[in-house]
Design a protein around this motif. Structure first.
Motif, short mmCIF file in Angstrom:
data_model
loop_
_atom_site.label_atom_id
_atom_site.label_comp_id
_atom_site.label_asym_id
_atom_site.label_seq_id
_atom_site.Cartn_x
_atom_site.Cartn_y
_atom_site.Cartn_z
N ARG A 1 0.83 -1.20 0.00
CA ARG A 1 0.00 0.00 0.00
C ARG A 1 0.87 1.25 0.00
O ARG A 1 0.61 2.19 -0.75
N GLN A 2 1.90 1.27 0.83
CA GLN A 2 2.78 2.43 0.89
C GLN A 2 3.48 2.64 -0.45
O GLN A 2 3.60 3.76 -0.94
N SER A 3 3.91 1.55 -1.05
CA SER A 3 4.57 1.64 -2.34
C SER A 3 3.62 2.21 -3.39
O SER A 3 4.00 3.08 -4.19
N PHE A 4 2.37 1.75 -3.41
CA PHE A 4 1.39 2.27 -4.37
C PHE A 4 1.06 3.74 -4.09
O PHE A 4 0.94 4.54 -5.02
N LEU A 5 0.92 4.09 -2.82
CA LEU A 5 0.63 5.49 -2.49
C LEU A 5 1.74 6.41 -3.01
O LEU A 5 1.46 7.47 -3.59
N GLU A 6 2.98 5.99 -2.84
CA GLU A 6 4.11 6.78 -3.33
C GLU A 6 4.13 6.83 -4.86
O GLU A 6 4.35 7.88 -5.45
N ARG A 7 3.88 5.69 -5.49
CA ARG A 7 3.93 5.61 -6.95
C ARG A 7 2.86 6.46 -7.61
O ARG A 7 3.07 7.02 -8.67
#
Length: 140
Positions: A111-117
């Protein structure tokens, strides 16, 4: 190369890169679990438990491959086996408490990775991308 062919080449390249990144991220969370193992554990959780045959059918794997993956998950203590209440000869596989913790950590990391992306994406682009992914997945 036509525009359509070039687009298909780009999609193929990008989805392959996406899969490689996903495998790499999975290995960072737990070096002994593959992306397939995480996916199986996730499906067990999503379905509230399932049989090994269900895993084989869902992931289009042969039973021996699933058996090895399940054995590895069990050895790591991230799944438990329970007697299938509908067929006492069979077993239902479910994530253990350790497995649920691992899944939660993986979810938070993804989720954190997607939020950043997706930080620079507007809501319409994000909704469109989501629709396209669903449409692509429904082709199976």
């Amino acid at each position: 190369m036509s525009g359509r062919d070039a687009s298909i080449e780009t999609i193929q390249r990008e989805l392959t890169a996406f899969a490689r990144r996903a495998r790499h991220k999975a290995s960072q969370l737990h070096p002994e679990l593959s992306l397939v193992s995480y996916s199986m554990l996730d499906l067990m959780h999503e379905r509230g438990g399932c049989r090994a045959a269900d895993l084989a059918a869902h992931f289009m794997l042969d039973k021996s491959t699933v058996s090895r993956q399940v054995g590895a998950l069990e050895k790591l203590g991230v799944i438990v086996r329970e007697v299938d209440p509908d067929d006492h000869r069979g077993q239902i596989l479910r994530p253990s408490e350790a497995g649920l913790k691992l899944l939660n950590e993986a979810y938070q990391m993804r989720r954190q990775s997607f939020l950043e992306r997706f930080t620079g994406w507007d809501d319409d682009d994000l909704a469109g991308f989501a629709r396209y992914l669903v449409r692509y997945g429904e082709a199976d």
